[in-house]
Design a protein around this motif. Structure first.
Motif, PDB file in Angstrom:
ATOM      1  N   ARG A 305       0.731  -1.157   0.169  1.00  0.00           N
ATOM      2  CA  ARG A 305       0.110   0.087  -0.014  1.00  0.00           C
ATOM      3  C   ARG A 305       0.899   1.343  -0.192  1.00  0.00           C
ATOM      4  NH1 ARG A 305      -5.484  -1.403   3.331  1.00  0.00           N
ATOM      5  NH2 ARG A 305      -5.955  -3.475   2.379  1.00  0.00           N
ATOM      6  N   LEU A 306       1.986   1.095   0.809  1.00  0.00           N
ATOM      7  CA  LEU A 306       2.981   2.222   0.751  1.00  0.00           C
ATOM      8  C   LEU A 306       3.534   2.495  -0.984  1.00  0.00           C
ATOM      9  CD1 LEU A 306       4.609   1.831   4.121  1.00  0.00           C
ATOM     10  CD2 LEU A 306       3.279   3.757   3.507  1.00  0.00           C
ATOM     11  N   ALA A 307       3.991   1.455  -1.311  1.00  0.00           N
ATOM     12  CA  ALA A 307       4.680   1.470  -2.671  1.00  0.00           C
ATOM     13  C   ALA A 307       3.706   1.908  -3.938  1.00  0.00           C
ATOM     14  CB  ALA A 307       4.992   0.163  -3.138  1.00  0.00           C
ATOM     15  N   THR A 308       2.176   1.678  -3.503  1.00  0.00           N
ATOM     16  CA  THR A 308       1.291   2.233  -4.537  1.00  0.00           C
ATOM     17  C   THR A 308       0.718   3.594  -4.428  1.00  0.00           C
ATOM     18  OG1 THR A 308      -0.500   1.244  -3.419  1.00  0.00           O
ATOM     19  CG2 THR A 308       0.381  -0.021  -5.200  1.00  0.00           C
ATOM     20  N   GLY A 309       1.184   3.992  -3.195  1.00  0.00           N
ATOM     21  CA  GLY A 309       0.706   5.408  -2.744  1.00  0.00           C
ATOM     22  C   GLY A 309      -0.799   5.430  -2.094  1.00  0.00           C
ATOM     23  N   GLU A 310      -1.280   4.065  -2.166  1.00  0.00           N
ATOM     24  CA  GLU A 310      -2.592   4.118  -1.580  1.00  0.00           C
ATOM     25  C   GLU A 310      -2.549   4.589   0.158  1.00  0.00           C
ATOM     26  OE1 GLU A 310      -5.951   0.643  -0.411  1.00  0.00           O
ATOM     27  OE2 GLU A 310      -4.142   0.176  -1.422  1.00  0.00           O
ATOM     28  N   LEU A 311      -1.469   4.246   0.720  1.00  0.00           N
ATOM     29  CA  LEU A 311      -1.189   4.724   2.115  1.00  0.00           C
ATOM     30  C   LEU A 311      -0.135   5.668   2.185  1.00  0.00           C
ATOM     31  CD1 LEU A 311      -2.074   4.150   5.060  1.00  0.00           C
ATOM     32  CD2 LEU A 311      -0.521   2.172   5.208  1.00  0.00           C
ATOM     33  N   GLN A 312      -0.312   6.942   2.726  1.00  0.00           N
ATOM     34  CA  GLN A 312       0.775   7.926   2.607  1.00  0.00           C
ATOM     35  C   GLN A 312       1.556   8.028   3.741  1.00  0.00           C
ATOM     36  OE1 GLN A 312       1.726   9.812  -0.175  1.00  0.00           O
ATOM     37  NE2 GLN A 312       0.093   8.832  -1.551  1.00  0.00           N
ATOM     38  N   ASP A 313       0.839   7.833   4.915  1.00  0.00           N
ATOM     39  CA  ASP A 313       1.557   8.252   6.171  1.00  0.00           C
ATOM     40  C   ASP A 313       1.103   7.001   7.368  1.00  0.00           C
ATOM     41  OD1 ASP A 313       2.663   9.342   8.393  1.00  0.00           O
ATOM     42  OD2 ASP A 313       1.404  11.267   8.365  1.00  0.00           O
ATOM     43  N   LEU A 314       2.019   6.240   7.746  1.00  0.00           N
ATOM     44  CA  LEU A 314       1.476   5.288   8.573  1.00  0.00           C
ATOM     45  C   LEU A 314       1.012   5.919   9.991  1.00  0.00           C
ATOM     46  CD1 LEU A 314       4.202   2.460   8.261  1.00  0.00           C
ATOM     47  CD2 LEU A 314       1.750   2.634   7.530  1.00  0.00           C
ATOM     48  N   ALA A 315       1.674   7.140  10.329  1.00  0.00           N
ATOM     49  CA  ALA A 315       1.470   7.669  11.668  1.00  0.00           C
ATOM     50  C   ALA A 315       0.072   8.193  11.693  1.00  0.00           C
ATOM     51  CB  ALA A 315       2.575   9.120  11.884  1.00  0.00           C
ATOM     52  N   ARG A 316      -0.711   8.395  10.518  1.00  0.00           N
ATOM     53  CA  ARG A 316      -1.921   8.740  10.549  1.00  0.00           C
ATOM     54  C   ARG A 316      -2.812   7.600  10.276  1.00  0.00           C
ATOM     55  NH1 ARG A 316      -1.702  14.539   7.073  1.00  0.00           N
ATOM     56  NH2 ARG A 316      -0.220  15.399   8.424  1.00  0.00           N
ATOM     57  N   LEU A 342       2.275  -2.455  18.061  1.00  0.00           N
ATOM     58  CA  LEU A 342       2.749  -2.213  16.725  1.00  0.00           C
ATOM     59  C   LEU A 342       1.945  -0.965  16.555  1.00  0.00           C
ATOM     60  CD1 LEU A 342       2.051  -5.497  15.116  1.00  0.00           C
ATOM     61  CD2 LEU A 342       4.224  -4.373  15.838  1.00  0.00           C
ATOM     62  N   ALA A 343       0.832  -0.539  17.058  1.00  0.00           N
ATOM     63  CA  ALA A 343       0.247   0.670  16.618  1.00  0.00           C
ATOM     64  C   ALA A 343       1.012   1.845  17.099  1.00  0.00           C
ATOM     65  CB  ALA A 343      -1.108   0.811  17.163  1.00  0.00           C
ATOM     66  N   GLU A 344       1.610   1.714  18.245  1.00  0.00           N
ATOM     67  CA  GLU A 344       2.528   2.734  18.740  1.00  0.00           C
ATOM     68  C   GLU A 344       3.917   2.959  17.710  1.00  0.00           C
ATOM     69  OE1 GLU A 344       3.494   2.163  22.881  1.00  0.00           O
ATOM     70  OE2 GLU A 344       1.497   2.362  23.580  1.00  0.00           O
ATOM     71  N   ARG A 345       4.402   1.664  17.635  1.00  0.00           N
ATOM     72  CA  ARG A 345       5.718   1.792  16.759  1.00  0.00           C
ATOM     73  C   ARG A 345       5.126   2.311  15.465  1.00  0.00           C
ATOM     74  NH1 ARG A 345      10.082  -0.765  17.002  1.00  0.00           N
ATOM     75  NH2 ARG A 345      10.451   0.977  15.715  1.00  0.00           N
ATOM     76  N   LEU A 346       4.270   2.179  14.779  1.00  0.00           N
ATOM     77  CA  LEU A 346       3.664   2.556  13.398  1.00  0.00           C
ATOM     78  C   LEU A 346       3.748   4.237  13.364  1.00  0.00           C
ATOM     79  CD1 LEU A 346       1.284   0.055  12.146  1.00  0.00           C
ATOM     80  CD2 LEU A 346       3.793   0.436  11.272  1.00  0.00           C
ATOM     81  N   ARG A 347       3.849   4.736  14.584  1.00  0.00           N
ATOM     82  CA  ARG A 347       3.731   6.237  14.369  1.00  0.00           C
ATOM     83  C   ARG A 347       5.142   7.067  14.865  1.00  0.00           C
ATOM     84  NH1 ARG A 347      -0.712   4.777  17.910  1.00  0.00           N
ATOM     85  NH2 ARG A 347      -2.757   5.170  16.864  1.00  0.00           N
ATOM     86  N   GLU A 348       6.375   6.303  15.135  1.00  0.00           N
ATOM     87  CA  GLU A 348       7.408   6.960  15.481  1.00  0.00           C
ATOM     88  C   GLU A 348       8.038   7.503  14.134  1.00  0.00           C
ATOM     89  OE1 GLU A 348       9.717   3.597  17.198  1.00  0.00           O
ATOM     90  OE2 GLU A 348       8.639   3.449  18.909  1.00  0.00           O
ATOM     91  N   PRO A 349       8.707   8.555  14.471  1.00  0.00           N
ATOM     92  CA  PRO A 349       9.270   9.345  13.292  1.00  0.00           C
ATOM     93  C   PRO A 349      10.446   8.582  12.441  1.00  0.00           C
ATOM     94  CG  PRO A 349       8.902  10.830  15.122  1.00  0.00           C
ATOM     95  CD  PRO A 349       8.464   9.356  15.834  1.00  0.00           C
ATOM     96  N   ALA A 354      12.933   5.929   7.663  1.00  0.00           N
ATOM     97  CA  ALA A 354      13.263   4.881   7.013  1.00  0.00           C
ATOM     98  C   ALA A 354      12.643   4.604   5.777  1.00  0.00           C
ATOM     99  CB  ALA A 354      13.280   3.731   7.957  1.00  0.00           C
ATOM    100  N   LEU A 355      11.291   4.482   6.227  1.00  0.00           N
ATOM    101  CA  LEU A 355      10.274   3.907   4.878  1.00  0.00           C
ATOM    102  C   LEU A 355      10.362   5.290   3.758  1.00  0.00           C
ATOM    103  CD1 LEU A 355       7.378   2.553   6.886  1.00  0.00           C
ATOM    104  CD2 LEU A 355       9.294   1.264   5.771  1.00  0.00           C
ATOM    105  N   GLY A 356      10.517   6.287   4.134  1.00  0.00           N
ATOM    106  CA  GLY A 356      10.389   7.578   3.273  1.00  0.00           C
ATOM    107  C   GLY A 356      11.452   7.569   2.285  1.00  0.00           C
ATOM    108  N   ARG A 357      12.913   7.057   2.760  1.00  0.00           N
ATOM    109  CA  ARG A 357      14.033   6.946   2.162  1.00  0.00           C
ATOM    110  C   ARG A 357      14.012   5.709   1.168  1.00  0.00           C
ATOM    111  NH1 ARG A 357      18.122  10.435   2.006  1.00  0.00           N
ATOM    112  NH2 ARG A 357      18.338  11.525   4.048  1.00  0.00           N
ATOM    113  N   ILE A 358      13.325   4.568   1.542  1.00  0.00           N
ATOM    114  CA  ILE A 358      13.008   3.759   0.613  1.00  0.00           C
ATOM    115  C   ILE A 358      11.975   4.040  -0.529  1.00  0.00           C
ATOM    116  CG2 ILE A 358      12.211   1.173   0.242  1.00  0.00           C
ATOM    117  CD1 ILE A 358      13.300   0.644   3.302  1.00  0.00           C
ATOM    118  N   ALA A 359      10.917   4.544  -0.260  1.00  0.00           N
ATOM    119  CA  ALA A 359      10.065   4.889  -1.115  1.00  0.00           C
ATOM    120  C   ALA A 359      10.591   5.792  -2.088  1.00  0.00           C
ATOM    121  CB  ALA A 359       8.982   5.586  -0.400  1.00  0.00           C
ATOM    122  N   ALA A 360      11.422   6.764  -1.670  1.00  0.00           N
ATOM    123  CA  ALA A 360      11.929   7.985  -2.674  1.00  0.00           C
ATOM    124  C   ALA A 360      12.986   7.493  -3.494  1.00  0.00           C
ATOM    125  CB  ALA A 360      12.094   9.156  -1.705  1.00  0.00           C
TER     126      ALA A 360
END
Length: 363
Positions: A305-316, A342-349, A354-360
């Motif tokens: 979902r992150l790779a397709t852009g369907e999900l933009q921000d895990l923190a939200r 897991l819900a807490e960890r997914l909000r960590e900056p 890390a994920l933003g670097r991979i996606a970009a």
């Protein structure tokens, strides 16, 4: 009509951005696994409760490779035997004995014995993604700085990248999206598993990368008009469509390929059963294995979902409240304590960085 199909496929793959491109910092090191607190290591809830299970799951016609007749299996295998076999070191990189016991020197020597692969791995670890203070010139240095699991996962990904080539730009775009999804999924697995005290040797992270084999094979070989007609990756509807068109879903096609390549049965089952964790109740599976498979499947779905852009921000994104049927059995398999962690960890900056670097960055 001949010009319409490529246009539709192009628009389908380009309909959403790949992800954030303005993340400022390099990813932080993955934390070491720690013992799981008693409140986290809880017993998974029942995943087949018909009173709460979404109808789409209750009625889902899951088809396994073992359900096919021998002739059907051989016909499918013949279709995918055009995919080049990976080098022999793949089996060793996935061997549980090697993963659990290999030293940094043994891993470095194994990769260095394949010069082309070693060069690709060095190029990857010297990319901005890892933010190393200075370039490294050897696999041994890379292992020393990044750790065994990180280098092994990079190596696994590039083995598969080398196996799937195409001259068609639209198919290449689809393959790139799948490679990005696998990179995001493996990064998520390493980081989230550490939070739960799981997977200290990176076996699950490797299985998550391997679980994308069937997806890569279908994207690389399916006729373009059929590929364009498939629903988005990671959805129940996608698996149903693959079963209708191909006879099996992508994960079970991956199971066939891995078995044909002679990979260890335990490794094949771990990777291929990741998708099964979201599709059907895994009766008789030990609670801890079910939790591992559920975590791997959750990370694979989020990576797609992150790779397709369907999900933009895990923190939200609200892990505990997402109504998609794909997450129903995964929540049950992990249990409420682990899900809260897991819900807490997914909000960590740091995770977002890390994920933003991979996606970009490049796959």
């Amino acid at each position: 009509m001949a010009t319409l199909v490529p246009l539709v496929l192009y628009l389908w793959f380009r309909r959403a951005p790949r992800g954030p491109t303005d993340v400022p910092a390099a990813p932080l090191p993955v934390p070491e696994s720690t013992p799981v607190p008693a409140a986290v290591a809880d017993v998974p809830a029942a995943a087949d409760d018909t009173a709460t299970c979404p109808p789409a799951l209750l009625d889902f016609p899951w088809r396994r490779a073992a359900d096919l007749e021998d002739g059907q299996r051989q016909a499918l295998l013949q279709r995918y035997r055009q995919v080049p076999r990976p080098p022999r070191l793949l089996s060793q990189l996935l061997s549980r004995d090697f993963v659990n016991e290999a030293s940094a020197r043994e891993l470095a020597d194994l990769i260095a014995a394949e010069p082309l692969l070693a060069a690709r791995v060095l190029k990857a670890v010297n990319s901005p993604l890892y933010g190393l203070p200075r370039p490294v010139g050897s696999i041994a240095q890379a292992v020393s700085l990044l750790g065994l699991t990180a280098v092994r996962i990079v190596c696994l990904r590039y083995i598969f990248i080398a196996s799937f080539k195409t001259d068609d730009p639209l198919r290449q775009l689809a393959l790139q999206q799948t490679w990005t999804a696998s990179a995001l999924a493996s990064e998520l697995t390493q980081r989230l598993a550490a939070s739960l005290g799981m997977d200290p040797h990176g076996q699950l992270a490797g299985a998550v990368v391997l679980s994308f084999l069937g997806r890569l094979a279908t994207v690389a070989t399916m006729p373009l008009d059929q590929l364009a007609a498939l629903p988005p990756p990671g959805r129940l509807a996608r698996v149903a469509a693959e079963q209708q068109v191909l006879g099996l879903g992508a994960s079970e096609i991956g199971r066939l390929l891995m078995g044909d390549w002679g990979l260890p049965a335990a490794v094949v089952d771990e990777a291929a059963d990741i998708d099964a964790a979201m599709l059907v109740p895994l009766d008789g599976v030990a609670a801890e294995r079910l939790a591992r498979l559920s975590l791997g499947c959750l990370c694979a779905r989020l990576g797609e979902r992150l790779a397709t852009g369907e999900l933009q921000d895990l923190a939200r994104w609200e892990l505990l409240a997402d109504p998609s049927p794909e997450f129903f059995r995964l929540r049950a398999g992990l249990g409420p304590g682990r899900m809260a962690t897991l819900a807490e960890r997914l909000r960590e900056p740091a995770l977002a960085q890390a994920l933003g670097r991979i996606a970009a960055g490049p796959g």
